[in-house]
Structures are given as structure tokens and as C-alpha cells.
Scaffold this motif. Sequence first.
Motif: not given
Length: 176
Positions: A27, A56, A100
Amino acid sequence: MGRWPSTFDYVGSGGSDLSAFGQERYSSLEGYARDVVEVCEELDLTSAVFVGHSVSAMVGVLAARMALLIMGNPERPELGEELTNSFCATDPDIAAIFARTTFLSDSREDLKSVTVPTLVLECSQDVIAPREVGAYVHAAIPSSRLVTLDATGHCPQLSAPQATNEAILTFSADFR
């Protein structure tokens, strides 16, 4: 020019081991960077050429549409298909975390601390990273060289592999 002797897939993409994925580690961009460092240490590499970009992974129709846009070579639909297949082979939950992490991270300040010779490759037409991006990265990395390929799209290693290889080999020759 042939393929590079070996390739690397981040956990969650390509032929990687999905069981090695950990949401906490991935993350942040540091988790991805640690992967590269660990591979280099494991292989006892003293020099390496890294070819990469941040894209992505999408699924379904969005994958196909994004792949065609990113590839930017409508006259060569096989390239869009190759990128779509790559996107669709990525676990969608892992792809969401990667997207993200990639899109919400800002590493511009880190560029000035890069101390190794760096080749910044850009395509003459790229909807994802326009020429201003290449100019910015080049200006921010003291030991960089900017090469603009006469290529379209965001993945010159797929759309213009010969030109990409030549640029990398020319740059690498200066450091042998």
C-alpha cells in the motif's frame, strides 16, 4: 535484438506468486521498491537495467479501453490486445491496491536524490505521460539523459521494442 535475459513481475501481476502479496507492504511505493532491492541482492547484481512504467491494471471492458488508450497505436490492435491480456491476468483486488498506491503517491521530491546514471525514455506521443513529464524528470535527476523515441503510446517496449533496445544499449555502453 532479442528479449532481455530475464524479466521481473511485481507481486500480483504477470507470473508472480499471488500468495506473496501483503496489502500492508504494497500500500506504499516503498514495498514495491523493496521487492526490486531484494531481487538485486538475491542475484548479487552490481549493475542492472530497469525498464518500467506505472500503469494500473484494469479488468473487463475497462481493461480493453484503457489498454488501447495507453498503447496509443490503433493501427496495431495486437499491441492493445497484449496489454489487455496483461491487465486481465492481474488479480483485480491486487490491481486496485496497486492503482491506488501508484496514482496517490507523489515521489517528485525523491527524484533529486537519484545518484545513478538514469535514462529517461519518452515517446513523442503519449497520452499518459506527455513530453512535459519527461522534461520534468530529466531536469530533476542530476545524472539523467532524456531520449525521445519516435513512438506512440505509453509502452515503447511493446510498440517500439527495437528503438527502446537501441536507446538502452547506447546509454548502457557509456558505463561499461
